[in-house]
Design a protein around this motif. Structure first.
Motif, PDB file in Angstrom:
ATOM      1  N   ARG A 102     -75.225 -55.710   5.239  1.00  0.00           N
ATOM      2  CA  ARG A 102     -73.851 -55.664   4.714  1.00  0.00           C
ATOM      3  C   ARG A 102     -73.138 -54.412   5.199  1.00  0.00           C
ATOM      4  O   ARG A 102     -71.929 -54.415   5.443  1.00  0.00           O
ATOM      5  CB  ARG A 102     -73.850 -55.735   3.189  1.00  0.00           C
ATOM      6  CG  ARG A 102     -74.155 -57.118   2.649  1.00  0.00           C
ATOM      7  CD  ARG A 102     -73.919 -57.236   1.160  1.00  0.00           C
ATOM      8  NE  ARG A 102     -74.213 -58.567   0.670  1.00  0.00           N
ATOM      9  CZ  ARG A 102     -73.363 -59.584   0.696  1.00  0.00           C
ATOM     10  NH1 ARG A 102     -72.150 -59.408   1.196  1.00  0.00           N
ATOM     11  NH2 ARG A 102     -73.711 -60.767   0.224  1.00  0.00           N
ATOM     12  N   GLN A 178     -76.644 -62.639   3.453  1.00  0.00           N
ATOM     13  CA  GLN A 178     -75.602 -63.660   3.421  1.00  0.00           C
ATOM     14  C   GLN A 178     -75.899 -64.837   4.341  1.00  0.00           C
ATOM     15  O   GLN A 178     -75.496 -65.975   4.067  1.00  0.00           O
ATOM     16  CB  GLN A 178     -74.233 -63.042   3.748  1.00  0.00           C
ATOM     17  CG  GLN A 178     -74.122 -62.389   5.120  1.00  0.00           C
ATOM     18  CD  GLN A 178     -74.473 -60.918   5.112  1.00  0.00           C
ATOM     19  OE1 GLN A 178     -75.422 -60.511   4.450  1.00  0.00           O
ATOM     20  NE2 GLN A 178     -73.711 -60.119   5.850  1.00  0.00           N
ATOM     21  N   SER A 181     -78.278 -67.045   2.440  1.00  0.00           N
ATOM     22  CA  SER A 181     -77.555 -67.667   1.322  1.00  0.00           C
ATOM     23  C   SER A 181     -76.741 -68.870   1.803  1.00  0.00           C
ATOM     24  O   SER A 181     -76.710 -69.919   1.151  1.00  0.00           O
ATOM     25  CB  SER A 181     -76.630 -66.650   0.654  1.00  0.00           C
ATOM     26  OG  SER A 181     -77.378 -65.631   0.018  1.00  0.00           O
ATOM     27  N   LYS A 182     -76.103 -68.716   2.958  1.00  0.00           N
ATOM     28  CA  LYS A 182     -75.295 -69.815   3.491  1.00  0.00           C
ATOM     29  C   LYS A 182     -76.169 -71.016   3.838  1.00  0.00           C
ATOM     30  O   LYS A 182     -75.788 -72.180   3.597  1.00  0.00           O
ATOM     31  CB  LYS A 182     -74.569 -69.331   4.757  1.00  0.00           C
ATOM     32  CG  LYS A 182     -73.405 -70.214   5.174  1.00  0.00           C
ATOM     33  CD  LYS A 182     -72.232 -70.052   4.228  1.00  0.00           C
ATOM     34  CE  LYS A 182     -71.015 -70.827   4.721  1.00  0.00           C
ATOM     35  NZ  LYS A 182     -69.880 -70.706   3.788  1.00  0.00           N
TER      36      LYS A 182
END
Length: 351
Positions: A102, A178, A181-182
């Motif tokens: 991130r 992320q 997660s997607k």
């Protein structure tokens, strides 16, 4: 003794004293402050990484000691490693790649979901991409990449019967970046971002139904105590890296830099081999097979891999992983996805 002789002796004595002081000063040991992998992650940290830093001077051939502490014993979140390095608080970090993506999305190019499903492919991606990543880390965070290695295939551990990706529909699944997660959203699961140390309790309390990590890390942290099924589809390789602050690096002479780099190259090569050994053994240990030797035996149900799930994961690289990551990364680093396609993407055949 004449005045000139006395003066010469005095000068000689002072010069000798200065030489001794300079020699002692030059040989005074330096101590690097080091952030290690979480102790909870298990045998790589315990049996390879920690011994290396405990014996740092001998391993590197340099007059440098290491004040080594695992990140989960420092009170620092594993998502904050680059920030504390940039602030000058530590000299070397065992970098959690996905967890720090991130702050620097370029990192995730080492470990996009589905891109490197095995050790051989992961090594090709690293070898192709490391120069790009090193340049970016030096520019943005003033740290130099010394090497990278994988914990191994990141698979599913569930407290409900899971024998395919389709069984994840409606379930809450622990994720850690992320990109993952997607992908979980794409198969109907609800991603729940959790740090590694939160997972055991979260599984126990029903905060999540499944969690993703490597077989050996799950074994070391007792996840099979609070789950029932293991599904060995490796969605990522959990690549981690070693980085040194440019301030510390630039204080070294070229020959010292070469020694340090050689030591870390050997360390990471050793972990690549050990990680593969641990993964094979842990897969057996988690399901209680007699071949279990290095990890603790449990009795999870090991569901056979579905060919359709392998294809879903492979297809997700171009359909989900690269586009999702590129959109985020290009905002922070305009040449991010182009650099990846010219290096890692080229060896993977993804453009």
């Amino acid at each position: 003794m004449n005045r000139t002789s006395r003066l010469c002796r005095t000068v000689a004595a002072v010069s000798a004293a200065c030489a001794l002081w300079s020699s002692a000063h030059a040989q005074a040991p330096v101590t690097y402050k080091v952030i290690g992998q979480p102790a909870a992650t298990g045998l790589v940290q315990k049996n390879v990484e920690k011994p290396f830093f405990d014996d740092f001077a001998a391993r590197t051939g340099l007059n440098i000691q290491a004040d080594y502490k695992p990140v989960d014993q420092l009170g620092i979140k594993d998502t904050e490693q680059l920030r504390v390095m940039k602030a000058g608080l530590f000299d070397i970090v065992s970098l959690r790649v996905s967890q720090n993506s991130r702050d620097e999305p370029t990192l995730l190019g080492l470990d996009l979901v589905g891109a490197a499903p095995d050790y051989a492919t992961a090594r090709k991606v690293y070898d192709a991409y490391k120069g790009v990543l090193d340049t970016r880390l030096q520019k943005q965070f003033q740290v130099k990449l010394l090497g990278a290695w994988p914990f191994g295939p990141q698979i599913l551990f569930c407290k409900k019967p899971v024998a395919s990706l389709a069984d994840l529909k409606g379930l809450k699944v622990r994720t850690y970046d992320q990109n993952l997660s997607k992908f979980m959203e794409s198969v109907g699961a609800t991603p729940v971002p959790l740090s590694f140390t939160e997972v055991h309790q979260s599984l126990s309390l029903g905060v999540v139904d499944c969690a993703i990590t490597g077989p050996s890390s799950a074994n070391s942290s007792g996840w099979p105590e609070v789950t029932t099924h293991q599904y060995g589809l490796g969605v990522q390789m959990a690549v981690n890296a070693y980085a040194i602050s440019m301030k510390a690096w630039n204080k070294l002479k070229p020959e010292e830099q070469a020694k340090l780099q050689a030591a870390f190259t050997k360390l990471t090569d050793d972990i690549w081999a050990y990680s593969q050994e641990l993964t094979i053994d842990a897969m057996d240990c988690n399901t209680g097979k007699p071949s279990c030797k290095l990890n603790k035996p449990y009795k999870l149900v090991d569901s056979p891999l579905k060919e359709a799930d392998k294809k879903t994961l492979t297809d997700a690289v171009a359909r989900i992983s690269v586009p999702t990551w590129a959109e985020i990364c290009d905002k922070a680093n305009k040449s991010c996805s182009a650099d990846w396609k010219a290096t890692a993407g080229k060896v993977l055949g993804i453009q």
